[in-house]
Design a protein around this motif. Structure first.
Motif, short mmCIF file in Angstrom:
data_model
loop_
_atom_site.label_atom_id
_atom_site.label_comp_id
_atom_site.label_asym_id
_atom_site.label_seq_id
_atom_site.Cartn_x
_atom_site.Cartn_y
_atom_site.Cartn_z
N CYS A 119 0.94 -1.40 -0.04
CA CYS A 119 -0.14 0.02 0.15
C CYS A 119 0.97 1.07 -0.10
O CYS A 119 1.62 1.29 0.63
CB CYS A 119 -0.77 0.30 1.12
N ARG A 131 -1.02 -3.06 -4.34
CA ARG A 131 -1.05 -3.57 -5.32
C ARG A 131 -0.49 -4.38 -5.03
O ARG A 131 0.68 -4.92 -3.76
CB ARG A 131 0.56 -2.38 -5.82
N GLU A 132 -0.47 -5.63 -5.57
CA GLU A 132 0.23 -7.22 -5.27
C GLU A 132 1.24 -7.13 -4.90
O GLU A 132 1.84 -7.41 -6.25
CB GLU A 132 -0.73 -8.18 -6.54
N VAL A 169 3.86 1.93 -12.22
CA VAL A 169 3.22 1.04 -12.00
C VAL A 169 1.52 1.84 -12.33
O VAL A 169 1.52 3.10 -11.80
CB VAL A 169 2.78 1.51 -10.43
N TRP A 197 -7.13 0.42 -6.93
CA TRP A 197 -6.10 -0.48 -7.69
C TRP A 197 -4.69 -0.29 -8.67
O TRP A 197 -4.82 0.86 -9.40
CB TRP A 197 -6.88 -1.94 -7.90
N THR A 198 -3.79 -0.54 -8.51
CA THR A 198 -2.61 -0.84 -9.47
C THR A 198 -1.86 -1.50 -10.04
O THR A 198 -2.45 -2.88 -9.73
CB THR A 198 -1.85 -0.03 -8.57
N ARG A 199 -1.27 -2.01 -10.90
CA ARG A 199 -0.39 -2.97 -11.21
C ARG A 199 0.76 -2.83 -12.13
O ARG A 199 0.62 -1.58 -12.49
CB ARG A 199 -1.53 -3.98 -12.35
N ARG A 200 1.14 -3.62 -12.42
CA ARG A 200 2.65 -3.06 -12.58
C ARG A 200 2.41 -2.96 -14.12
O ARG A 200 2.24 -4.08 -14.38
CB ARG A 200 3.96 -4.54 -11.73
N PHE A 228 4.20 6.49 -10.37
CA PHE A 228 3.28 6.26 -10.94
C PHE A 228 2.11 7.47 -11.88
O PHE A 228 3.04 7.85 -11.54
CB PHE A 228 1.44 6.76 -9.41
#
Length: 233
Positions: A119, A131-132, A169, A197-200, A228
């Motif tokens: 986070c 993000r995971e 991201v 939510w975000t992702r690579r 970002f």
């Protein structure tokens, strides 16, 4: 102590004698039945209270020992030292970084290993970004967890041996998260902000601008600049 006997019929209680010659009412005599159980109950209660207080003190000590502050010092691109702190919570598998920018504003990055989430709470934005975690994130954070904070609480990273990486991201604006559904550590961090939510991603589109970056350094001599930008809807 001898065994007491008493002739219950035809003899006054005060004349009862023990076989050792002492009266029943003397300190050598046995407690009455009810008094005996009262004494035993009071003793057990005192023992339970003492054990409870001891356990509470030990638990408090373990909790205080499981959470330690670690300082990481690394030179920037120009060679000037930069300090950042990390709170390592071994009991809950949490690592919380506090990153101070050149404008003296603090951003927070929380690694939640139990839930496999990162986070980001940047100072430049009004939101939080989830993000995971991937394998590289676990490897970097484990460098802090492996080194016992009780043994080492200050890491000095040499500039020549420190690897610098950049991660992009993308922010998924359409997938806003309900803060009340988050677990306690994340909810406490972002209770006053919107969460997305975000992702690579490989990198931003040339037509899109990077909005902000957060630099994180780990004891494994790796510094990661996480940048970002918002993905197209």
């Amino acid at each position: 102590m001898g065994t007491c006997w008493q002739r219950w019929h035809g003899r006054p209680a005060e004349e009862a004698q023990c076989t050792d010659g002492s009266p029943v009412g003397s300190p050598l005599s046995h407690c009455p039945h009810k008094a005996f159980w009262l004494c035993l109950s009071a003793s057990l209660l005192l023992i339970l209270v003492a054990l409870g207080l001891t356990g509470h003190l030990r638990l408090s000590q373990l909790r205080s020992q499981s959470s330690q502050i670690v300082l990481i010092t690394v030179p920037d691109q120009a060679g000037f030292p930069i300090n950042q702190s990390a709170v390592v919570d071994l009991q809950n598998d949490l690592v919380t970084f506090s990153l101070v920018s050149t404008a003296n504003k603090t951003s927070t990055v929380l690694f939640d290993l139990k839930r496999g989430l990162i986070c980001y709470k940047p100072s430049e934005q009004d939101g939080c970004f989830l993000r995971e975690m991937d394998q590289s994130d676990y490897d970097n954070v484990h460098a802090l967890l492996r080194e016992s904070p009780q043994k080492q609480n200050h890491f000095l990273l040499p500039g020549n041996d420190t690897q610098r990486q950049t991660q992009f991201v993308g922010v998924l604006m359409a997938s806003q998260v309900d803060v009340t559904l988050l677990d306690a550590p994340l909810r406490s961090l972002c209770e006053d902000r919107s969460v997305h939510w975000t992702r690579r991603v490989e990198g931003p589109d040339k037509l899109r601008l990077v909005y902000f970056c957060i630099d994180i350094c780990f004891p494994s001599n790796i510094c990661v600049s996480v940048c970002f930008y918002y993905l197209p809807e």
